[in-house]
Scaffold this motif. Sequence first.
Motif, PDB file in Angstrom:
ATOM      1  N   PHE A  50     -12.786  29.689 -24.427  1.00 19.25           N
ATOM      2  CA  PHE A  50     -13.766  30.631 -23.900  1.00 19.25           C
ATOM      3  C   PHE A  50     -14.479  31.316 -25.058  1.00 19.25           C
ATOM      4  O   PHE A  50     -13.870  31.648 -26.068  1.00 19.25           O
ATOM      5  N   VAL A  51     -15.779  31.490 -24.902  1.00 14.65           N
ATOM      6  CA  VAL A  51     -16.586  32.247 -25.851  1.00 14.65           C
ATOM      7  C   VAL A  51     -17.090  33.476 -25.090  1.00 14.65           C
ATOM      8  O   VAL A  51     -16.876  33.583 -23.893  1.00 14.65           O
ATOM      9  N   ASN A  52     -17.730  34.407 -25.773  1.00  9.96           N
ATOM     10  CA  ASN A  52     -18.130  35.659 -25.137  1.00  9.96           C
ATOM     11  C   ASN A  52     -16.892  36.439 -24.710  1.00  9.96           C
ATOM     12  O   ASN A  52     -16.733  36.839 -23.565  1.00  9.96           O
ATOM     13  N   PRO A  95     -21.928  33.422 -32.556  1.00  4.33           N
ATOM     14  CA  PRO A  95     -21.950  32.946 -33.944  1.00  4.33           C
ATOM     15  C   PRO A  95     -20.998  31.770 -34.187  1.00  4.33           C
ATOM     16  O   PRO A  95     -21.264  30.930 -35.045  1.00  4.33           O
ATOM     17  N   GLU A  96     -19.935  31.669 -33.401  1.00  2.21           N
ATOM     18  CA  GLU A  96     -18.991  30.566 -33.573  1.00  2.21           C
ATOM     19  C   GLU A  96     -19.589  29.216 -33.172  1.00  2.21           C
ATOM     20  O   GLU A  96     -19.053  28.156 -33.521  1.00  2.21           O
ATOM     21  N   LEU A  97     -20.714  29.232 -32.455  1.00  2.00           N
ATOM     22  CA  LEU A  97     -21.381  27.993 -32.045  1.00  2.00           C
ATOM     23  C   LEU A  97     -22.680  27.755 -32.808  1.00  2.00           C
ATOM     24  O   LEU A  97     -23.370  26.765 -32.569  1.00  2.00           O
ATOM     25  N   ALA A 127     -30.049  27.781 -34.578  1.00  2.00           N
ATOM     26  CA  ALA A 127     -30.125  28.503 -35.850  1.00  2.00           C
ATOM     27  C   ALA A 127     -29.476  29.877 -35.778  1.00  2.00           C
ATOM     28  O   ALA A 127     -28.854  30.331 -36.744  1.00  2.00           O
ATOM     29  N   THR A 128     -29.592  30.540 -34.628  1.00  2.00           N
ATOM     30  CA  THR A 128     -29.044  31.890 -34.496  1.00  2.00           C
ATOM     31  C   THR A 128     -27.786  31.952 -33.634  1.00  2.00           C
ATOM     32  O   THR A 128     -27.147  33.002 -33.564  1.00  2.00           O
ATOM     33  N   GLY A 129     -27.466  30.856 -32.935  1.00  2.12           N
ATOM     34  CA  GLY A 129     -26.326  30.867 -32.022  1.00  2.12           C
ATOM     35  C   GLY A 129     -26.582  31.731 -30.796  1.00  2.12           C
ATOM     36  O   GLY A 129     -25.670  32.352 -30.261  1.00  2.12           O
TER      37      GLY A 129
END
Length: 144
Positions: A50-52, A95-97, A127-129
């Motif tokens: 999970f992200v976020n 940012p991890e992606l 570029a910024t994720g």
Amino acid sequence: QPLLEDTGIKPGPTQIRTTRDAFLDLLRIRASTSLLRLRTSGDVAARLRFVNTGPAQNASVVAGVLDGRGHAGAGWRGLMFAINVNPQAQTLVLPELQGRRWELHPVHLAAGAADPRPKRDARWDSATGTLQLPPRTAVVYVER
């Protein structure tokens, strides 16, 4: 009871058809990859992240990444999904992606897609994720 009796919120034939067709699109996405049909909790633990999450989490969005490398029937290197339950568009900075090349799932891009909002309004900026999500929408991205 009063809410159920409110005829102003009763869905009509158009809303019912749209919801049905959007659900069928999600079923097509599920059928397109074994990553959305993992069989064991071990497979889920090994492949889903999970992200976020954490203190800066946007509570309106559930988002995750499934690793498809080496998985039979995955079809893609990876899959990213996000579900925005908010009635407003949401933006996530992940940012991890950053640097990963995610593309909207082919079902979302199809001419006959039931919900035009992912194709029209969802955006991934490598570029910024940064992921931009339309209101009350589920989107799926793939990485080739």
